[in-house]
Design a protein around this motif. Structure first.
Motif, PDB file in Angstrom:
ATOM      1  N   ASN A   1       0.873  -1.179   0.000  1.00 34.13           N
ATOM      2  CA  ASN A   1       0.000   0.000   0.000  1.00 34.13           C
ATOM      3  C   ASN A   1       0.906   1.223   0.000  1.00 34.13           C
ATOM      4  O   ASN A   1       1.527   1.551   1.018  1.00 34.13           O
ATOM      5  CB  ASN A   1      -0.912  -0.007   1.222  1.00 34.13           C
ATOM      6  CG  ASN A   1      -1.904  -1.155   1.193  1.00 34.13           C
ATOM      7  OD1 ASN A   1      -2.536  -1.415   0.180  1.00 34.13           O
ATOM      8  ND2 ASN A   1      -2.032  -1.857   2.301  1.00 34.13           N
TER       9      ASN A   1
ATOM     10  N   ALA B   1       2.024   5.152  -0.291  1.00 34.60           N
ATOM     11  CA  ALA B   1       1.528   6.485   0.049  1.00 34.60           C
ATOM     12  C   ALA B   1       2.693   7.354   0.481  1.00 34.60           C
ATOM     13  O   ALA B   1       3.795   6.864   0.773  1.00 34.60           O
ATOM     14  CB  ALA B   1       0.484   6.410   1.154  1.00 34.60           C
TER      15      ALA B   1
ATOM     16  N   PHE C   1      -3.460  14.404  -0.598  1.00 30.61           N
ATOM     17  CA  PHE C   1      -3.310  13.202   0.225  1.00 30.61           C
ATOM     18  C   PHE C   1      -3.168  13.631   1.680  1.00 30.61           C
ATOM     19  O   PHE C   1      -2.305  14.443   2.035  1.00 30.61           O
ATOM     20  CB  PHE C   1      -2.076  12.412  -0.209  1.00 30.61           C
ATOM     21  CG  PHE C   1      -1.719  11.301   0.737  1.00 30.61           C
ATOM     22  CD1 PHE C   1      -2.464  10.127   0.789  1.00 30.61           C
ATOM     23  CD2 PHE C   1      -0.635  11.441   1.601  1.00 30.61           C
ATOM     24  CE1 PHE C   1      -2.132   9.121   1.666  1.00 30.61           C
ATOM     25  CE2 PHE C   1      -0.298  10.425   2.481  1.00 30.61           C
ATOM     26  CZ  PHE C   1      -1.052   9.271   2.521  1.00 30.61           C
TER      27      PHE C   1
ATOM     28  N   PRO D   1      -3.735   5.166   5.342  1.00 32.23           N
ATOM     29  CA  PRO D   1      -4.032   5.862   4.089  1.00 32.23           C
ATOM     30  C   PRO D   1      -3.175   5.327   2.946  1.00 32.23           C
ATOM     31  O   PRO D   1      -2.004   5.002   3.124  1.00 32.23           O
ATOM     32  CB  PRO D   1      -3.692   7.317   4.415  1.00 32.23           C
ATOM     33  CG  PRO D   1      -2.735   7.249   5.570  1.00 32.23           C
ATOM     34  CD  PRO D   1      -3.149   6.051   6.354  1.00 32.23           C
ATOM     35  N   THR D   2      -3.779   5.227   1.761  1.00 32.26           N
ATOM     36  CA  THR D   2      -3.115   4.625   0.606  1.00 32.26           C
ATOM     37  C   THR D   2      -3.477   5.402  -0.645  1.00 32.26           C
ATOM     38  O   THR D   2      -4.609   5.856  -0.800  1.00 32.26           O
ATOM     39  CB  THR D   2      -3.539   3.153   0.442  1.00 32.26           C
ATOM     40  OG1 THR D   2      -3.221   2.439   1.625  1.00 32.26           O
ATOM     41  CG2 THR D   2      -2.850   2.506  -0.743  1.00 32.26           C
ATOM     42  N   ILE D   3      -2.511   5.536  -1.542  1.00 30.27           N
ATOM     43  CA  ILE D   3      -2.777   6.141  -2.850  1.00 30.27           C
ATOM     44  C   ILE D   3      -2.922   5.049  -3.908  1.00 30.27           C
ATOM     45  O   ILE D   3      -3.874   5.047  -4.687  1.00 30.27           O
ATOM     46  CB  ILE D   3      -1.655   7.131  -3.222  1.00 30.27           C
ATOM     47  CG1 ILE D   3      -1.608   8.284  -2.215  1.00 30.27           C
ATOM     48  CG2 ILE D   3      -1.868   7.669  -4.643  1.00 30.27           C
ATOM     49  CD1 ILE D   3      -0.477   9.254  -2.436  1.00 30.27           C
TER      50      ILE D   3
END
Length: 347
Positions: free
Chosen positions: A64, A66, A171, A181-183
């Motif tokens: 993941n 970010a 973000f 949190p992940t992009i």
């Protein structure tokens, strides 16, 4: 008149006694009749042994990706379903700080390159050179840190399974509804991984590199194979099982992460007794099974314990010995001690 009645009563009694005697003789005759059956010689044969388990497939690797700080997404170069190679650029964050750091890094590098020859010839002091060198090394580390936090590249080859932001969105470095949190989410799905929970009793039969057969309801006619790649040496205190990891080649990527599969850990072969499933009779009102073997043309009832099943055949783990003659047809008419007439014998 009384004499006549007495005679008739005596005659009736004789008839009844005679009739009963005939019935008893007939019943005795039927009981003594031999019941026709077919039997087979009990033999041992080699049986494939396996441990059957179930589980869900997982990606061999998952990342993941970010940023380490809150920032604006400048450009995302992939979408869900994109296939990437290790090192490919996935997305970039706002590069304002990166540009400033790059300028600072270049200035300090130029100073370092210019003063190094002077230091080597003794034209400047050690302290002067140490200050320039420290400034250069600090600027370089800052630039490299911002570079890795601005340009995100694939840590391994795989498939992008999620893109959670678009170009220009901000973000936020804060926990979301589902974990961190992940992009972009990246998975390696060739090979795949299967985690199996093996009981304490079966652990002794499990070894590294053992073959594991995998079946999926989605591909009922196909059998996929993998090998045990890791065995967790610590027991799960709740389930009393050991975690075993299976590595499954997936060159055509037919199998997908999240699929429910059945697995068989092949642990070798051993001898056992296999008979026709119909020879084992279930006792009414229980889960117990029984059958009949032949001793001097007499049926002997034996309690049977069933093991592995093979369609119309079943393994008997207790109750039979090699060399016994097991009744395979006509057993439904038998009871312990019945006389039998063997009509067919299979060796």
């Amino acid at each position: 008149m009384n004499k006549v009645k007495s005679f008739l009563l005596i005659l009736l009694s004789v008839v009844i006694v005679t009739s009963c005697g005939k019935k008893e003789n007939n019943n005795q005759t039927k009981t003594d009749e031999a019941i026709p059956v077919e039997v087979t010689l009990v033999k041992k044969s080699m049986i494939d042994r396996e441990i059957e388990l179930v589980g869900n497939l997982m990606a061999w690797k998952e990342a993941n990706l970010a940023a380490q700080t809150t920032a604006r997404v400048q450009k995302i170069y992939v979408d869900a379903g994109s296939r990437v190679k290790q090192g490919d650029l996935l997305f970039e964050m706002d590069d304002t700080q990166l540009a400033q750091a790059k300028i600072q890094y270049q200035v300090t590098k130029d100073n370092y390159d210019r003063l190094k020859p002077l230091y080597e010839t003794g034209s400047i002091s050690q302290s002067q050179f140490d200050q320039v060198k420290a400034a250069y090394e600090t600027a370089e580390k800052t630039y490299q840190l911002l570079l890795t936090n601005t340009q995100f590249r694939a840590p391994f080859s795989g498939v992008v399974t999620a893109k959670r932001l678009n170009d220009g969105e901000v973000f936020l470095l804060a926990p979301g509804g589902v974990g961190s949190p992940t992009i972009v989410t990246l998975m390696q799905i060739n090979p795949l991984k299967l985690i199996l929970n093996v009981s304490e009793n079966n652990l002794k039969d499990v070894k590294l590199n053992q073959t594991v057969e995998i079946k999926s309801d989605i591909f009922p006619e196909e059998t996929f194979k993998g090998n045990i790649s890791r065995i967790n040496p610590a027991v799960n205190p709740t389930s009393r099982t050991f975690e075993v990891e299976v590595k499954i080649p997936n060159p055509n990527e037919k199998l997908k992460p999240g699929m429910y599969v059945r697995a068989k850990i092949l642990i070798g072969k051993s001898e056992g007794i296999i008979v026709n499933r119909s020879a084992a009779l279930k006792q009414l009102g229980s889960t117990a099974y029984y059958g009949f073997i032949v001793k001097d043309n007499i049926a002997k009832r034996v309690e049977l314990t069933l093991g592995k099943e093979f369609d119309s055949l079943v393994e008997i783990t207790s109750g039979l010995n090699e060399g016994d003659y097991l009744v395979t047809r006509g057993q439904g008419l038998l009871k312990d001690g019945s006389k039998i007439d063997i009509k067919a014998k299979a060796e």
